[in-house]
Design a protein around this motif. Structure first.
Motif: not given
Length: 441
Positions: A359-363, A424-433
């Motif tokens: 369900a996740k491409a990267e990160g 802690l990943q600061s840009g996690y929300d970006d995966v849904w942008q």
């Protein structure tokens, strides 16, 4: 028996299989150590002391009663006074009040490497949890990173049972019941109050721990599935009895109501020569999980991947579920195959043991983890959505990853150290942008 690492490994690999999950099981390191016909005879064989270890109330129904009889060289009652440890390190316990519960989606990279000489206990790092350890409700999520074996000290947890999921490096668990070997791709469970020591089978070790304050883990009911499927009771392995008869100082560390307490014995408390009962450590190979899924259409709910569950007082809402996404075939037609977008009343912490998650491409990498608290919207990232929406729906084998989930009915509050961690990943929300509008009226 003590020392002899190679012999210990061979003994651990010779684990006995549980005759049935939660059923009576027994083992003896010396023939004749187990009494026949009586739990506590007037004189135990071989001059041993008989001692009962209870993991449940005496009056629990038989199917839920957890207790074991231990025949040991010295009784556990013969110990010096415990004193409060000066420091709990990075280990925290419920109630979690250091920071407010966060509705945002959070994701962490793996723990950084520890300082040289860090053993399993010193390497425990608490991410968060819920409930109250003193009330026997809720759970905690810990990670561990170690590069040294525990030497001349043992650990026990009076607050809950410990479900250990190795991600890097094998563990040799020396318990009161004997030896367990757990490698990446397997899980080990240490029941409440059982003493154990962790020795590394490789130079470093890293993984995840679920501390369950509530009812002990058990196999979920199968309901309409029928008699077979998911985790089979016969695949859970109990330790073969092995004892230490050492006359040397041993530090015994006990987690009690959230704090670490310590005492130095003049002998090893891992001196059980024989035992029988139902309050028993065990190991399970996650690759043995019998995955059930859709063979027509739609993606099944993650509940179908439940290995173990800790029931709560509300039917259908577990205190903790342990879920594994094991290798499996996807064959659904006219179906979006990755996990769908959803909001869930249950809170989900997901970790990755090996490979990649579909369900996740990267990160999202082995040793890392993500937290989706109750009702936080989540699902596949943009790249996964675009790829899966246009994929040819021929049979597909998912065998390049092994992920798991700790799922709980209560929100998970992160500790201050987790909320402010450098990893802690600061840009996690970006995966849904960039999930674009496709609606056409």
């Amino acid at each position: 028996m003590s020392g002899g690492s190679e012999q210990a490994r061979k003994t651990a690999e010779g684990l006995e299989y549980l005759t049935g999950f939660g059923n009576e099981h027994s083992s003896e390191a010396v023939p004749g150590a187990l009494p026949i016909g009586r739990n506590s005879p007037q004189r135990s064989p071989l001059g041993l002391y008989a001692e009962q270890l209870s993991g449940s109330a005496f009056t629990e129904p038989r199917s839920h009663n957890r207790r074991s009889w231990l025949y040991r060289i010295r009784p556990s009652a013969a110990h010096p006074r415990f004193t409060l440890a000066a420091d709990n390190g990075a280990l925290r316990s419920a109630p979690f009040t250091e920071a407010p519960a966060d509705p945002n989606r959070l994701r962490w990279n793996p723990l950084p490497d520890p300082a040289p000489g860090t053993d399993f206990l010193a390497g425990l790092w608490t991410l968060g949890g819920n409930g109250d350890a003193t009330q026997r409700s809720g759970m905690a999520i810990h990670l561990y990173s170690a590069n040294a074996s525990m030497t001349d000290r043992v650990f026990s947890d009076s607050d809950g049972e410990l479900l250990i999921v190795p991600e890097r490096g094998g563990l040799l668990l020396r318990t009161e019941f004997g030896l367990l070997s757990a490698r990446p791709g397997e899980m080990a469970l240490i029941p409440r109050g059982v003493r154990f020591r962790v020795e590394l089978q490789d130079e470093t070790a890293r993984g995840y721990v679920c501390e369950n304050y509530g009812r002990p883990f058990e196999l979920p009911d199968l309901g309409p599935i029928g008699a077979n499927g998911l985790a089979a009771a016969r695949d859970f392995r109990a330790p073969v009895a092995a004892y230490e008869d050492g006359e040397r100082p041993t530090e015994v560390v006990n987690k009690f109501c959230g704090n670490l307490w310590t005492a130095t014995y003049d002998h090893s408390p891992l001196d059980v020569v024989a035992w029988h009962g139902t309050h028993v450590p065990y190991v399970y190979d996650l690759h043995s999980f019998n995955v059930l899924g859709s063979i027509s259409y739609d993606h099944p709910d993650p509940s179908i991947f439940t290995v173990l569950t800790s029931p709560s007082d509300t039917a259908g809402l577990a205190g903790v579920d342990f879920v594994v996404f094991a290798p499996r075939w996807l064959v659904g037609e006219d179906t979006f195959r990755p996990p769908y977008f959803h909001r869930n009343v249950m809170s989900e912490y997901m970790g990755l043991i090996e490979g990649a998650y579909d369900a996740k491409a990267e990160g999202f990498v082995p040793g890392g983890g993500s937290l989706h608290n109750m009702m936080s919207a989540h699902g596949p990232d943009r790249e996964t959505f675009d790829r899966a929406s246009a994929a040819e729906l021929k049979p597909q084998k998912i065998d390049d990853g092994l992920a798991f989930m700790f799922e709980t009915r209560w929100p998970i509050t992160a500790t201050a150290q987790a909320a402010g961690a450098d990893h802690l990943q600061s840009g996690y929300d970006d995966v849904w942008q960039g999930l674009q509008r496709h609606f056409r009226a």
